[in-house]
Design a protein around this motif. Structure first.
Motif, PDB file in Angstrom:
ATOM      1  N   VAL A  85       0.585  -0.940  -0.384  1.00 42.69           N
ATOM      2  CA  VAL A  85      -0.047  -0.223   0.304  1.00 42.69           C
ATOM      3  C   VAL A  85       0.737   1.407  -0.477  1.00 42.69           C
ATOM      4  O   VAL A  85       1.856   1.004   0.606  1.00 42.69           O
ATOM      5  N   ASP A  86       0.551   2.143  -0.678  1.00 39.18           N
ATOM      6  CA  ASP A  86       0.918   3.527  -0.736  1.00 39.18           C
ATOM      7  C   ASP A  86       0.933   4.364   0.566  1.00 39.18           C
ATOM      8  O   ASP A  86       0.035   3.959   1.599  1.00 39.18           O
ATOM      9  N   VAL A  87       2.175   4.760   1.701  1.00 40.40           N
ATOM     10  CA  VAL A  87       2.062   5.786   2.735  1.00 40.40           C
ATOM     11  C   VAL A  87       1.185   6.638   2.477  1.00 40.40           C
ATOM     12  O   VAL A  87       0.091   7.072   3.639  1.00 40.40           O
ATOM     13  N   ASN A  88       0.587   7.025   1.450  1.00 41.70           N
ATOM     14  CA  ASN A  88      -0.587   8.265   1.183  1.00 41.70           C
ATOM     15  C   ASN A  88      -2.176   7.682   1.553  1.00 41.70           C
ATOM     16  O   ASN A  88      -3.171   8.884   1.500  1.00 41.70           O
ATOM     17  N   ILE A  89      -1.683   6.115   1.327  1.00 44.38           N
ATOM     18  CA  ILE A  89      -3.681   5.637   1.691  1.00 44.38           C
ATOM     19  C   ILE A  89      -4.359   6.556   2.849  1.00 44.38           C
ATOM     20  O   ILE A  89      -3.732   6.142   3.870  1.00 44.38           O
ATOM     21  N   SER A  90      -5.569   6.706   2.972  1.00 43.51           N
ATOM     22  CA  SER A  90      -6.472   6.330   3.649  1.00 43.51           C
ATOM     23  C   SER A  90      -6.511   5.926   4.334  1.00 43.51           C
ATOM     24  O   SER A  90      -7.041   4.684   4.183  1.00 43.51           O
ATOM     25  N   VAL A  91      -7.039   5.568   6.029  1.00 40.79           N
ATOM     26  CA  VAL A  91      -7.764   4.721   6.785  1.00 40.79           C
ATOM     27  C   VAL A  91      -9.293   4.578   5.895  1.00 40.79           C
ATOM     28  O   VAL A  91      -8.770   3.030   6.077  1.00 40.79           O
ATOM     29  N   THR A  92     -10.174   5.491   5.461  1.00 39.09           N
ATOM     30  CA  THR A  92     -10.499   4.955   4.738  1.00 39.09           C
ATOM     31  C   THR A  92     -10.719   3.532   3.590  1.00 39.09           C
ATOM     32  O   THR A  92     -11.549   2.648   3.799  1.00 39.09           O
ATOM     33  N   GLN A  93      -9.649   4.365   2.430  1.00 38.29           N
ATOM     34  CA  GLN A  93      -9.812   3.519   1.811  1.00 38.29           C
ATOM     35  C   GLN A  93      -9.239   2.066   1.821  1.00 38.29           C
ATOM     36  O   GLN A  93      -9.465   0.821   1.657  1.00 38.29           O
TER      37      GLN A  93
END
Length: 152
Positions: A85-93
């Motif tokens: 996962v990319d570090v910029n993924i949101s918790v919701t995503q």
């Protein structure tokens, strides 16, 4: 509404080149005894696999002649490809993708610009679902540096 990102929950994980032997991997785990996993990368530092410390030690103690395992490349024991996962993924995503439920035995590899920066363990994923409070403030366990290549 408070927006929480995953960086506070990323754990340090050393990286090792796919050409490294199991003996080198053991040395890496002895250097980083608290590491839950080792991220396996190719020569371009692209993630190609992961091995948990638990599964590695289980293999070592499974009755194989340890001398035979020492010379095997780690690429023969790793899980490939790992979920990243990319570090910029949101918790919701992250929750919508349900990645950790699909991959409940291994942590997710967290990347930034395709380079590994750490792992998101199953335990830390579950912490993401607990809203922060004075009793349980956000963790700050992210490694202070993204350069974690274990070189031989």
């Amino acid at each position: 509404m408070i927006t929480v990102n995953i960086t506070s929950y990323v754990q340090f994980a050393p990286t090792i080149n796919m050409k490294a032997t199991c003996k080198m991997t053991l040395q890496c785990l002895q250097t980083y005894p608290l590491a839950e996993a080792i991220i396996v990368v190719n020569d371009e530092n692209v993630v190609i696999g992961i091995i948990s410390s638990k599964s590695f030690y289980l293999k070592l103690s499974s009755g194989y002649a340890i001398e035979n395992l020492y010379n095997k490349p780690i690429s023969q024991l790793m899980i490939s490809p790992p979920l990243t996962v990319d570090v910029n993924i949101s918790v919701t995503q992250l929750q919508e993708q349900n990645l950790l439920v699909k991959n409940s035995h291994y942590p997710l590899v967290v990347v930034q610009n395709n380079a590994p920066i750490g792992i998101l363990s199953v335990e830390n994923y579950h912490l993401l679902t607990v809203p922060p409070s004075d009793d349980y403030p956000l963790s700050t366990s992210i490694a202070s540096t993204y350069t974690n290549q274990f070189s031989f």
